[in-house]
Design a protein around this motif. Structure first.
Motif, mmCIF file in Angstrom:
data_model
loop_
_atom_site.group_PDB
_atom_site.id
_atom_site.type_symbol
_atom_site.label_atom_id
_atom_site.label_comp_id
_atom_site.label_asym_id
_atom_site.label_seq_id
_atom_site.Cartn_x
_atom_site.Cartn_y
_atom_site.Cartn_z
ATOM 1 N N ASP A 1 -0.466 -2.755 5.618
ATOM 2 C CA ASP A 1 -0.166 -2.014 4.382
ATOM 3 C C ASP A 1 -1.413 -1.311 3.867
ATOM 4 O OD1 ASP A 1 2.519 -2.862 4.307
ATOM 5 O OD2 ASP A 1 1.968 -4.709 3.263
ATOM 6 N N LEU A 2 -2.542 -2.004 3.940
ATOM 7 C CA LEU A 2 -3.807 -1.411 3.478
ATOM 8 C C LEU A 2 -4.212 -0.224 4.338
ATOM 9 C CD1 LEU A 2 -6.104 -4.459 2.599
ATOM 10 C CD2 LEU A 2 -5.242 -2.729 1.035
ATOM 11 N N GLU A 3 -4.006 -0.348 5.643
ATOM 12 C CA GLU A 3 -4.384 0.730 6.553
ATOM 13 C C GLU A 3 -3.561 1.985 6.319
ATOM 14 O OE1 GLU A 3 -3.839 -1.141 10.305
ATOM 15 O OE2 GLU A 3 -5.608 -2.442 10.102
ATOM 16 N N LYS A 4 -2.345 1.825 5.807
ATOM 17 C CA LYS A 4 -1.467 2.971 5.520
ATOM 18 C C LYS A 4 -1.700 3.540 4.121
ATOM 19 C CE LYS A 4 2.159 0.736 8.247
ATOM 20 N NZ LYS A 4 3.456 0.021 8.159
ATOM 21 N N LEU A 5 -2.499 2.873 3.323
ATOM 22 C CA LEU A 5 -2.648 3.231 1.908
ATOM 23 C C LEU A 5 -3.324 4.585 1.740
ATOM 24 C CD1 LEU A 5 -2.183 2.150 -0.961
ATOM 25 C CD2 LEU A 5 -4.462 1.130 -0.861
ATOM 26 N N ARG A 6 -2.703 5.443 0.942
ATOM 27 C CA ARG A 6 -3.260 6.770 0.658
ATOM 28 C C ARG A 6 -3.469 7.000 -0.847
ATOM 29 N NH1 ARG A 6 -3.975 5.936 5.034
ATOM 30 N NH2 ARG A 6 -3.471 7.106 6.934
ATOM 31 N N GLU A 7 -2.799 6.214 -1.681
ATOM 32 C CA GLU A 7 -2.879 6.439 -3.125
ATOM 33 C C GLU A 7 -4.139 5.790 -3.701
ATOM 34 O OE1 GLU A 7 1.750 5.851 -4.172
ATOM 35 O OE2 GLU A 7 0.826 4.794 -2.505
ATOM 36 N N THR A 8 -4.992 6.597 -4.299
ATOM 37 C CA THR A 8 -6.264 6.089 -4.819
ATOM 38 C C THR A 8 -6.071 5.144 -5.997
ATOM 39 O OG1 THR A 8 -6.469 8.054 -6.230
ATOM 40 C CG2 THR A 8 -7.535 8.122 -4.065
ATOM 41 N N THR A 9 -4.903 5.196 -6.653
ATOM 42 C CA THR A 9 -4.655 4.302 -7.784
ATOM 43 C C THR A 9 -4.378 2.873 -7.323
ATOM 44 O OG1 THR A 9 -2.294 4.858 -7.771
ATOM 45 C CG2 THR A 9 -3.736 6.128 -9.249
ATOM 46 N N ARG A 10 -4.347 2.646 -6.008
ATOM 47 C CA ARG A 10 -4.010 1.323 -5.504
ATOM 48 C C ARG A 10 -5.075 0.756 -4.561
ATOM 49 N NH1 ARG A 10 2.537 2.340 -4.531
ATOM 50 N NH2 ARG A 10 2.981 2.767 -6.737
ATOM 51 N N PHE A 11 -6.274 1.305 -4.605
ATOM 52 C CA PHE A 11 -7.358 0.776 -3.775
ATOM 53 C C PHE A 11 -8.015 -0.409 -4.488
ATOM 54 C CE2 PHE A 11 -7.704 5.075 -1.662
ATOM 55 C CZ PHE A 11 -7.289 4.619 -0.418
ATOM 56 N N PRO A 12 -8.027 -1.584 -3.873
ATOM 57 C CA PRO A 12 -8.677 -2.744 -4.507
ATOM 58 C C PRO A 12 -10.195 -2.689 -4.377
ATOM 59 C CG PRO A 12 -7.819 -3.359 -2.353
ATOM 60 C CD PRO A 12 -7.399 -1.933 -2.584
ATOM 61 N N THR A 13 -10.869 -3.413 -5.257
ATOM 62 C CA THR A 13 -12.329 -3.525 -5.165
ATOM 63 C C THR A 13 -12.719 -4.398 -3.980
ATOM 64 O OG1 THR A 13 -12.347 -3.458 -7.589
ATOM 65 C CG2 THR A 13 -14.420 -4.029 -6.487
ATOM 66 N N TRP A 14 -12.033 -5.545 -3.836
ATOM 67 C CA TRP A 14 -12.286 -6.476 -2.736
ATOM 68 C C TRP A 14 -10.956 -6.900 -2.118
ATOM 69 C CZ3 TRP A 14 -14.238 -8.033 -7.723
ATOM 70 C CH2 TRP A 14 -15.592 -7.706 -7.948
ATOM 71 N N VAL A 15 -11.029 -7.345 -0.856
ATOM 72 C CA VAL A 15 -9.860 -7.855 -0.144
ATOM 73 C C VAL A 15 -10.234 -9.145 0.573
ATOM 74 C CG1 VAL A 15 -8.087 -7.397 1.605
ATOM 75 C CG2 VAL A 15 -9.022 -5.504 0.258
ATOM 76 N N VAL A 16 -9.408 -10.193 0.401
ATOM 77 C CA VAL A 16 -9.620 -11.469 1.093
ATOM 78 C C VAL A 16 -8.268 -11.984 1.593
ATOM 79 C CG1 VAL A 16 -11.699 -12.134 -0.180
ATOM 80 C CG2 VAL A 16 -9.425 -12.790 -1.046
ATOM 81 N N GLU A 17 -8.306 -12.912 2.549
ATOM 82 C CA GLU A 17 -7.068 -13.489 3.055
ATOM 83 C C GLU A 17 -6.339 -14.269 1.949
ATOM 84 O OE1 GLU A 17 -5.519 -13.101 5.888
ATOM 85 O OE2 GLU A 17 -7.048 -11.746 6.670
ATOM 86 N N SER A 18 -7.107 -15.023 1.169
ATOM 87 C CA SER A 18 -6.539 -15.773 0.056
ATOM 88 C C SER A 18 -7.663 -16.130 -0.901
ATOM 89 C CB SER A 18 -5.845 -17.048 0.545
ATOM 90 O OG SER A 18 -6.801 -18.016 0.924
ATOM 91 N N LEU A 19 -7.310 -16.740 -2.013
ATOM 92 C CA LEU A 19 -8.321 -17.156 -2.989
ATOM 93 C C LEU A 19 -9.020 -18.457 -2.575
ATOM 94 C CD1 LEU A 19 -9.451 -16.233 -5.736
ATOM 95 C CD2 LEU A 19 -7.794 -17.751 -6.815
ATOM 96 N N ALA A 20 -8.533 -19.103 -1.524
ATOM 97 C CA ALA A 20 -9.102 -20.401 -1.089
ATOM 98 C C ALA A 20 -10.534 -20.231 -0.572
ATOM 99 C CB ALA A 20 -8.235 -21.004 -0.005
#
Length: 330
Positions: free
Chosen positions: A311-330
Motif C-alpha cells: 500500500d505504501l509503495e502505491k501511495l501517491r497522495e502527499t496528505t497520507r505520507f507518514p513521518t515514520w513506518v514500523v512493523e508494529s509498536l512492539a
C-alpha cells in the motif's frame, strides 16, 4: 518520536486486533508487547490520548475497553474513570461536541448502540429522535418496508428535527436511509426555510470487525481482516438518496472538527494538545496519517493493521505520507 510531548493512539490494528505473523509471534503476544510500550509512555508522564472513529463507543465505554486490554490509563475506581475521559476522544464525543456548538437541539440519529446517545445527553442534547431507545433496543418500525406511508408517517412524528446524524449503524435499513433523505430533501424544498445539515461520525468507507483466527480454514484466509461497511459509506447512501449535491459534515478522523477539539484548551471542552509537539500512531493512511498531515502533527504508521508495505509503495497522495513506518509498536 521520543521527543514528543503527546501521543495519540488509534485502537484496532494498532493496539489490539494486530497481526503478529510478520514478526514471528502470535497475535496475542504482539498485543501484550504493544500494551507494555504504551504503559511505559504513560508511566513516563507523557500526555497519552486514545482516539477512535467508532461512534458506538462513548468516552466512558472506551475507557472501560482500554482498561480491559491492560492499558494503565487510570485507577479502577469511578472518580479516576471519570477523569480518564479527558484522555479519550471518540467520534461519538466529537459529534456531540460539534452539535452543541452548532446549537443543534433535535437531531434525527441513525445508530445501533447507545454510546452516541450517551454523549449527546452529556452535552445537554436530550430531545433527539433516534432509531434505538436509550437502552439500545432498536425500534421495530424502522425495520418495516420502504413505502410512501412508512416514510411520511415517521417524518410526521418528528417534524421539528433540525439535523441528521449518521453513526456507525450495524443494523442499517433502507427505511432509516429513506427517512433521513426525506428530512434533508424537504428542508430544501421551501425557500427561506433553514436547510438541514447532515453530520457523519466518520468518513470511513470501510471498517474492520476483527481478524480471522489463526486456525481459520482455508489457511490462506487466516489472520485476515474481516471487513465492515464504513460509517462514511452509510452516510453517502443518505446523501445520494436525496438526489442533490449534499456534503456531510465530518466529525471523525481526519476532520477539522476533531482537530479543533484536540487543539482547544480544556476550559473550552477541548484536549489542550500542542499539535506541533504531538505524534499520531495508527494503522490507517486515510484517517490516522491524514489527520497528522492536516494538523501539523508527526505520525508513526504501524503495519500491524490494515495497511501493508505494498500500500505504501502505491501511495501517491502527499496528505497520507507518514513521518515514520514500523512493523508494529512492539
Amino acid at each position: 518520536f521520543d521527543s514528543a510531548e503527546t501521543y495519540i493512539f488509534d485502537g484496532h490494528g494498532t493496539l489490539w486486533g494486530v497481526r503478529g505473523a510478520a514478526q514471528g509471534v502470535t497475535n496475542l503476544d504482539l498485543e501484550q508487547q504493544i500494551i507494555s510500550q504504551v504503559n511505559s509512555l504513560i508511566a513516563a508522564g507523557k500526555q497519552v490520548i486514545f482516539a477512535t472513529n467508532d461512534s458506538n463507543y462513548s468516552r466512558r465505554m472506551y475507557v472501560d475497553r482500554l482498561l480491559k486490554h491492560g492499558i494503565r490509563l487510570c485507577n479502577d475506581d469511578e472518580v479516576s474513570r471519570e477523569h480518564a475521559k479527558q484522555k479519550v476522544v471518540t467520534a461519538a464525543f466529537t459529534c456531540a461536541w460539534f452539535l452543541k456548538k452548532a446549537l443543534i437541539r433535535k437531531p434525527f440519529v441513525i445508530c445501533s448502540h447507545v454510546g452516541l446517545l450517551e454523549e449527546l445527553r452529556e452535552a445537554g442534547i436530550t430531545d433527539y429522535v433516534a432509531t434505538i431507545d436509550n437502552h439500545g433496543q432498536a425500534y421495530n418500525e424502522y425495520f418495516a418496508p420502504v413505502t410512501k406511508e412508512n416514510v411520511t408517517r415517521l417524518v410526521q412524528q418528528s417534524k421539528d428535527v433540525d439535523a441528521i446524524v449518521v453513526g456507525w449503524d450495524q443494523q442499517l435499513t433502507a427505511l432509516k436511509v429513506a427517512v433521513a433523505a426525506a428530512f434533508l430533501k424537504w428542508s430544501r424544498a421551501t425557500e427561506g426555510q433553514n436547510v438541514m445539515q447532515i453530520v457523519q461520525c466518520s468518513s470511513d468507507h470501510a471498517g474492520v470487525l476483527g481478524v480471522t483466527s489463526e486456525d481459520f480454514l482455508p489457511r490462506t484466509w487466516a489472520n485476515q481482516s474481516i471487513p465492515a461497511v464504513g460509517n462514511g459509506t452509510m452516510c453517502q447512501m443518505v446523501c445520494a438518496s436525496v438526489g442533490e449535491d449534499i456534503q456531510a459534515i465530518d466529525v471523525g478522523k481526519p476532520s477539522e472538527v476533531l482537530i479543533e477539539a484536540l487543539r482547544r484548551p480544556v476550559e473550552e471542552e477541548g484536549y489542550g494538545v500542542e499539535l506541533d509537539k504531538a505524534v499520531i500512531v495508527g494503522d490507517t493512511l486515510n484517517t490516522d496519517i491524514e489527520l497528522a498531515v492536516r494538523s501539523g502533527m508527526r505520525s508513526l504508521l504501524v503495519l500491524s493493521g490494515v495497511t501493508s508495505r505494498s500500500d505504501l509503495e502505491k501511495l501517491r497522495e502527499t496528505t497520507r505520507f507518514p513521518t515514520w513506518v514500523v512493523e508494529s509498536l512492539a
